[in-house]
Design a protein around this motif. Structure first.
Motif, PDB file in Angstrom:
ATOM      1  N   GLY A 105       1.003  -1.298   0.005  1.00 51.77           N
ATOM      2  CA  GLY A 105      -0.078  -0.122   0.113  1.00 51.77           C
ATOM      3  C   GLY A 105       0.989   1.274  -0.006  1.00 51.77           C
ATOM      4  O   GLY A 105       0.517   2.235  -0.578  1.00 51.77           O
ATOM      5  N   ILE A 106       1.871   1.289   0.777  1.00 52.35           N
ATOM      6  CA  ILE A 106       2.759   2.409   0.942  1.00 52.35           C
ATOM      7  C   ILE A 106       3.258   2.716  -0.631  1.00 52.35           C
ATOM      8  O   ILE A 106       3.355   4.056  -1.055  1.00 52.35           O
ATOM      9  CB  ILE A 106       3.762   2.412   1.884  1.00 52.35           C
ATOM     10  CG1 ILE A 106       3.331   2.252   2.986  1.00 52.35           C
ATOM     11  CG2 ILE A 106       5.076   3.144   1.318  1.00 52.35           C
ATOM     12  CD1 ILE A 106       4.368   1.981   4.453  1.00 52.35           C
ATOM     13  N   VAL A 107       3.662   1.706  -1.446  1.00 49.09           N
ATOM     14  CA  VAL A 107       4.300   2.080  -2.500  1.00 49.09           C
ATOM     15  C   VAL A 107       3.172   2.555  -3.728  1.00 49.09           C
ATOM     16  O   VAL A 107       3.493   3.397  -4.517  1.00 49.09           O
ATOM     17  CB  VAL A 107       4.972   0.650  -3.147  1.00 49.09           C
ATOM     18  CG1 VAL A 107       5.429   0.857  -4.690  1.00 49.09           C
ATOM     19  CG2 VAL A 107       5.952   0.296  -2.396  1.00 49.09           C
ATOM     20  N   ILE A 108       1.886   1.693  -3.489  1.00 45.48           N
ATOM     21  CA  ILE A 108       0.974   2.061  -4.545  1.00 45.48           C
ATOM     22  C   ILE A 108       0.334   3.710  -4.173  1.00 45.48           C
ATOM     23  O   ILE A 108       0.342   4.396  -5.135  1.00 45.48           O
ATOM     24  CB  ILE A 108      -0.256   0.905  -4.336  1.00 45.48           C
ATOM     25  CG1 ILE A 108       0.125  -0.234  -4.691  1.00 45.48           C
ATOM     26  CG2 ILE A 108      -1.539   1.565  -5.001  1.00 45.48           C
ATOM     27  CD1 ILE A 108      -0.919  -1.230  -4.450  1.00 45.48           C
ATOM     28  N   PHE A 109       0.113   3.935  -2.857  1.00 44.04           N
ATOM     29  CA  PHE A 109       0.045   5.319  -2.580  1.00 44.04           C
ATOM     30  C   PHE A 109       0.941   6.258  -2.989  1.00 44.04           C
ATOM     31  O   PHE A 109       0.678   7.389  -3.180  1.00 44.04           O
ATOM     32  CB  PHE A 109      -0.336   5.420  -0.997  1.00 44.04           C
ATOM     33  CG  PHE A 109      -1.875   5.167  -0.942  1.00 44.04           C
ATOM     34  CD1 PHE A 109      -2.622   5.981  -0.516  1.00 44.04           C
ATOM     35  CD2 PHE A 109      -2.234   3.743  -0.747  1.00 44.04           C
ATOM     36  CE1 PHE A 109      -4.165   5.546  -0.330  1.00 44.04           C
ATOM     37  CE2 PHE A 109      -3.623   3.306  -0.470  1.00 44.04           C
ATOM     38  CZ  PHE A 109      -4.605   4.356  -0.274  1.00 44.04           C
ATOM     39  N   THR A 110       2.297   5.941  -2.885  1.00 49.08           N
ATOM     40  CA  THR A 110       3.282   6.916  -3.070  1.00 49.08           C
ATOM     41  C   THR A 110       3.144   7.267  -4.654  1.00 49.08           C
ATOM     42  O   THR A 110       3.255   8.288  -5.223  1.00 49.08           O
ATOM     43  CB  THR A 110       4.723   6.142  -2.888  1.00 49.08           C
ATOM     44  OG1 THR A 110       5.101   5.943  -1.273  1.00 49.08           O
ATOM     45  CG2 THR A 110       5.879   7.011  -3.304  1.00 49.08           C
ATOM     46  N   GLY A 229       9.962   0.557  -7.084  1.00 48.18           N
ATOM     47  CA  GLY A 229       9.711   1.131  -5.892  1.00 48.18           C
ATOM     48  C   GLY A 229       9.760   0.280  -4.438  1.00 48.18           C
ATOM     49  O   GLY A 229       9.761   0.605  -3.632  1.00 48.18           O
ATOM     50  N   LEU A 230       9.163  -0.953  -5.013  1.00 50.88           N
ATOM     51  CA  LEU A 230       8.691  -1.823  -3.903  1.00 50.88           C
ATOM     52  C   LEU A 230       9.953  -2.506  -3.295  1.00 50.88           C
ATOM     53  O   LEU A 230      10.094  -2.746  -1.841  1.00 50.88           O
ATOM     54  CB  LEU A 230       8.061  -3.135  -4.357  1.00 50.88           C
ATOM     55  CG  LEU A 230       7.562  -3.997  -3.400  1.00 50.88           C
ATOM     56  CD1 LEU A 230       6.696  -3.627  -2.308  1.00 50.88           C
ATOM     57  CD2 LEU A 230       6.731  -5.318  -4.123  1.00 50.88           C
ATOM     58  N   LEU A 231      11.065  -2.721  -4.060  1.00 46.20           N
ATOM     59  CA  LEU A 231      12.251  -3.186  -3.580  1.00 46.20           C
ATOM     60  C   LEU A 231      13.074  -2.623  -2.357  1.00 46.20           C
ATOM     61  O   LEU A 231      13.073  -3.279  -1.333  1.00 46.20           O
ATOM     62  CB  LEU A 231      13.246  -3.401  -4.762  1.00 46.20           C
ATOM     63  CG  LEU A 231      12.802  -4.029  -5.848  1.00 46.20           C
ATOM     64  CD1 LEU A 231      13.888  -4.107  -7.012  1.00 46.20           C
ATOM     65  CD2 LEU A 231      12.618  -5.400  -5.579  1.00 46.20           C
ATOM     66  N   PRO A 232      13.316  -1.362  -2.430  1.00 41.96           N
ATOM     67  CA  PRO A 232      14.038  -0.732  -1.140  1.00 41.96           C
ATOM     68  C   PRO A 232      12.994  -0.602   0.001  1.00 41.96           C
ATOM     69  O   PRO A 232      13.250  -0.863   1.094  1.00 41.96           O
ATOM     70  CB  PRO A 232      14.150   0.635  -1.543  1.00 41.96           C
ATOM     71  CG  PRO A 232      13.409   0.964  -2.735  1.00 41.96           C
ATOM     72  CD  PRO A 232      13.111  -0.447  -3.406  1.00 41.96           C
ATOM     73  N   VAL A 233      11.604  -0.423  -0.302  1.00 37.76           N
ATOM     74  CA  VAL A 233      10.619  -0.157   0.949  1.00 37.76           C
ATOM     75  C   VAL A 233      10.436  -1.683   1.578  1.00 37.76           C
ATOM     76  O   VAL A 233      10.585  -1.817   2.658  1.00 37.76           O
ATOM     77  CB  VAL A 233       9.412   0.039   0.572  1.00 37.76           C
ATOM     78  CG1 VAL A 233       8.101  -0.060   1.536  1.00 37.76           C
ATOM     79  CG2 VAL A 233       9.406   1.563  -0.247  1.00 37.76           C
TER      80      VAL A 233
END
Length: 248
Positions: A105-110, A229-233
């Motif tokens: 969700g963080i990546v999607i919302f970002t 963007g998902l990889l580092p998160v």
């Protein structure tokens, strides 16, 4: 006869949106596959994460092969990618499923917040030579959206936890137990890392001279394009979760 100038923008817009049905169909298929894997859970979800991570790694290696001038230079890049992508995949596989949803969700919302804020406000570019579409206003919008998502998730988790108490579910108890400041700041910081992952892949593609990491997903490019963007998160969230387990 002179062409009607009003037709030019319409034709340009039609060309721009020509692949919209394909993009929507691809998105539906991707969401359905991910949703089924998440619903099955357990080994099925782990295998799904492993398969996706392997696909991202293959695309990464293909990009690096276009950049490296010799096998000697390619080797360290492949090793670095294996650590980077493998670590993210392992973190997603071992973390609890609710945390995985928060991370996704963080990546999607970002991405969503950055897209709409950037398009609405525009403004100075962050690094136009790497990613011409990324603006500072978009970054701030993505940080705000991710921070809100993180705050809502933590508040929701505390609300569910309050339902296990003797007085039953309580919104007031959930607010008392939730440090919204920490949650929002954490989400915003993770949004910066998500954008950093996006920039890293854009930098690789610039050096490789390609637009997309592959053509695997019609209208969307490759897996690496969707998950950069998902990889580092995932790595950071995995480290934080592991630290709580050790501390506990």
């Amino acid at each position: 006869m002179d062409a009607d100038p009003t037709l030019v923008p319409l034709e340009a817009g039609q060309r721009k949106n020509a692949d919209l049905p394909v993009r929507l169909a691809s998105a539906v298929v991707m969401l359905a596959m991910a949703g089924l894997a998440f619903w099955a859970g357990g080994l099925v979800l782990d295998l799904f994460v492993a398969a996706v991570a392997f696909g991202v790694f293959v695309e990464y290696v293909l990009l690096c092969s276009k950049i490296a001038e010799s096998p000697i230079k390619l080797g360290p890049m492949v090793i670095a990618g294996a650590v980077y992508i493998g670590w993210a995949g392992l973190a997603l596989a071992v973390m609890p499923e609710p945390l995985m949803l928060v991370v996704l969700g963080i990546v999607i919302f970002t991405d969503t917040g950055a897209y709409f804020t950037g398009r609405s406000l525009g403004g100075p570019k962050i690094a136009p030579r790497i990613s011409p579409s990324k603006t500072w206003s978009g970054l701030l919008g993505g940080m705000a959206a991710a921070g809100i998502w993180a705050g809502v998730c933590l508040l929701g988790a505390n609300y569910l936890e309050s339902s296990l108490g003797p007085t039953g579910p309580s919104v007031a108890a959930a607010f008392r137990a939730t440090d919204l400041t920490v949650a929002v700041i954490s989400g915003a910081v993770l949004a910066v890392f998500a954008q950093g992952g996006d920039f890293y892949e854009s930098w690789l593609k610039r050096r490789a001279g390609v637009k997309d990491s592959s053509r695997l997903i019609p209208g969307h490019g490759g897996l690496f394009d969707r998950l950069d963007g998902l990889l580092p998160v995932a790595i950071i969230a995995g480290i934080a979760w592991a630290a709580t387990q050790v501390g506990g």
